[in-house]
Design an enzyme around this catalytic site. Structure first.
Site, PDB file in Angstrom:
ATOM      1  N   SER A  82      55.863  51.008  35.639  1.00 56.77           N
ATOM      2  CA  SER A  82      55.999  51.729  36.879  1.00 56.77           C
ATOM      3  C   SER A  82      57.533  52.229  36.871  1.00 56.77           C
ATOM      4  O   SER A  82      57.658  53.372  36.398  1.00 56.77           O
ATOM      5  CB  SER A  82      55.737  51.108  38.093  1.00 56.77           C
ATOM      6  OG  SER A  82      55.570  51.996  39.189  1.00 56.77           O
ATOM      7  N   LYS A  86      63.001  58.405  39.742  1.00 59.70           N
ATOM      8  CA  LYS A  86      61.757  58.043  39.553  1.00 59.70           C
ATOM      9  C   LYS A  86      60.941  59.482  39.894  1.00 59.70           C
ATOM     10  O   LYS A  86      60.958  59.826  41.108  1.00 59.70           O
ATOM     11  CB  LYS A  86      61.108  56.789  40.070  1.00 59.70           C
ATOM     12  CG  LYS A  86      59.745  56.312  39.574  1.00 59.70           C
ATOM     13  CD  LYS A  86      59.176  55.260  40.319  1.00 59.70           C
ATOM     14  CE  LYS A  86      57.971  54.664  39.697  1.00 59.70           C
ATOM     15  NZ  LYS A  86      57.358  53.182  40.373  1.00 59.70           N
ATOM     16  N   SER A 127      58.362  46.525  41.300  1.00 59.79           N
ATOM     17  CA  SER A 127      58.568  47.580  40.094  1.00 59.79           C
ATOM     18  C   SER A 127      59.925  48.247  40.310  1.00 59.79           C
ATOM     19  O   SER A 127      60.095  49.183  39.616  1.00 59.79           O
ATOM     20  CB  SER A 127      57.346  48.327  39.691  1.00 59.79           C
ATOM     21  OG  SER A 127      57.108  49.354  41.024  1.00 59.79           O
TER      22      SER A 127
END
Length: 508
Positions: free
Chosen positions: A170, A104, A194
């Site tokens: 997210s 991420k 998330s």
């Protein structure tokens, strides 16, 4: 790179600067006191000048094969899962050898631009790896992508199972990267659900371990007390294998002293034996959380499978459950503004500080670019008009919620809920009002508000720190996946993986 000592003097502020600072802080220095205040500030700056003469503790990058790559072309990523393709390699052997990992884009990978959901032009290039990235590279994994964060400036991530639907919010890019095959597994960040929410909507496995089990150093933190980095995978076995690598103490982490030594061996728990386990349904997670009929049906079917495998399924109550998101949002007003005040580092912790990121955030704040104006105004009003008491009550209610979950787990080995009250929302998702989601009962929430309904079933365990795992558990009337959330006691990940693996095997 050796440790570097600086030797600069720190200039005291002018009297005009002091006046500007005092206005910004909501205080007032009388004109006749300005020179004395300026002299006192100059004295304090001498402390920092002394520290400037000391060597800067340096953390070297362990692995040096780093291609920062590039953003994808539109045709390369129809799901908007990836912010940047890259290639970062570490060890050529280990338990994750050759596994392609998406990370991420709010987790630091040294040498690879990190947007944190902001435009590419404003990306920072970390000089250190996040602890979790170090551990992946040490054990043979290859970082192949920085993944999208829906709700950011980039296009909304679409669900690879059906592009008409959203992949969540997210950490949606991490889930979509795995579901689409761009990556074998991915890291997400779970601060209100998330990791679990996108994993459930994409038919994947997602784990938010006990708070502190996975070090968070290297993350763009929202609030150290709710930050969780977790793996998203196709199978329970892969998820357990990743957590074995990610888990454990690191000296740089903000709260290392709160976590006892972690016994690895999560994969050894996957023996399929759940006979005799007492598993409790959280009653408030069903109709009171707005679950749709097909979500309830698939949840009932998952319970039948667990009973067929020898588990006992009972029902428990967590009275504050339906108030959890209101507690979360009240706490966020304090915590997120404090994180901005502290230049992204937070207060009162033992963790290492990335000074280059501090400088970047401070520069952005000087031009008023922190994106939380109304939260600051709310905080200041509550502090000035109500002396901050509502914030203290929110914290006390958070602790009471944790006590209630602990009490429920004294009557059961594990808890279960639907991961999401609804199936994937159609894309593009409409904006939703978090305040209405926190304050209105299910029957009064519009369809747009309910697009964020997974927060209601996921965020309680960010507040309490309990581990929570989502595993696929059926298909709704829309043909899209539903997830079962399995919750354990603190440091109960082994048992959760065992139950998740048993369900996965029985429904394969």
């Amino acid at each position: 790179m050796p440790d570097v000592a600086h030797s600069r003097s720190l200039e005291p502020p002018s009297t005009d600067q002091l006046v500007a600072y005092s206005v910004r802080q909501g205080t007032r220095v009388p004109p006749e006191e300005l020179e004395r205040a300026r002299a006192q500030v100059a004295d304090y700056l001498r402390v920092f000048e002394r520290l400037e003469r000391l060597a800067d503790p340096h953390v070297p990058v362990r692995h040096h094969h780093r291609d920062p790559g590039r953003p994808p072309l539109p045709a390369e990523d129809p799901f908007h899962a990836v912010v940047r393709f890259c290639e970062v390699r570490g060890s050529t052997s280990g338990p994750l050898a050759g596994m392609r990992i998406g990370v991420k884009d709010n987790i630091a990978v040294a040498g690879v631009p990190m947007t944190g959901g902001r435009p590419h032009a404003r990306a920072v290039v970390p000089t250190e790896d996040a602890v979790v990235v170090e551990r992946l590279l040490d054990t043979g994994a290859v970082i192949v992508a920085k993944t999208n964060m829906s709700g950011s400036v980039f296009e909304e991530t679409r669900n690879p199972l059906d592009r008409r639907y959203s992949a969540g919010v997210s950490s949606s890019g991490s889930a979509a990267a795995v579901a689409s095959g761009f990556a074998d597994a991915a890291l997400g960040v779970d601060q209100a659900g998330s990791v679990r929410w996108p994993a459930a909507w994409c038919g994947l496995v997602g784990m938010k371990a006990t708070h502190g089990v996975v070090p968070s150093y290297g993350l763009l933190s929202q609030d150290h007390t709710i930050d969780h980095i977790g793996p998203i995978t196709r199978s329970v076995a892969e998820n357990a294998a990743l957590l074995e690598v990610l888990a454990g103490h690191d000296w740089r982490d903000p709260y290392p002293m709160a976590v006892p030594p972690v016994e690895a061996g999560y994969t050894r728990a996957l023996d399929g034996r759940i006979r005799g386990l007492r598993i409790a349904v959280v009653g408030e997670s069903l109709e009171a959380s707005g679950c749709t009929d097909d979500t309830l049906r698939e949840f009932e079917n998952a319970q039948k499978v667990l009973i067929g495998l020898g588990a006992e399924v009972v029902r428990v109550s967590v009275p504050l459950w339906t108030d959890s998101f209101a507690i979360w949002l009240a706490g966020a007003i304090v915590a997120q503004t404090a994180m901005i005040d502290s230049l992204g580092q937070g207060y009162g912790h033992f963790g290492r500080v990335d000074v280059s990121r501090v400088a970047k955030m401070a520069a952005e704040q000087l031009i008023g670019d922190h994106g939380a104006t109304t939260m600051f105004l709310t905080r200041e009003h509550v502090r000035s008009r109500y002396l901050g008491v509502p914030f203290g009550r929110a914290q006390n209610l958070r602790l009471e919620l944790r006590r209630q979950v602990d009490a429920a787990l004294r009557d059961a080995d594990l808890l279960i809920t639907p991961t999401s009250p609804i199936g994937p929302a159609e894309a593009p998702s409409s904006s939703f009002d978090l305040v209405d989601l926190a304050t209105k009962p299910p029957g009064m929430r519009s369809e747009a508000f309910m697009r964020a309904a997974p927060i209601l079933t996921c965020c309680p365990f960010n507040l309490t720190g309990h581990p929570a795992l989502t595993v696929p558990s059926g298909v709704g009337d829309d043909g899209m996946p539903r997830g079962l959330q399995i919750i354990g006691p603190h440091f109960g990940e082994h048992l959760m993986y065992r139950a998740g693996h048993a369900l996965e095997t029985a429904t394969a």
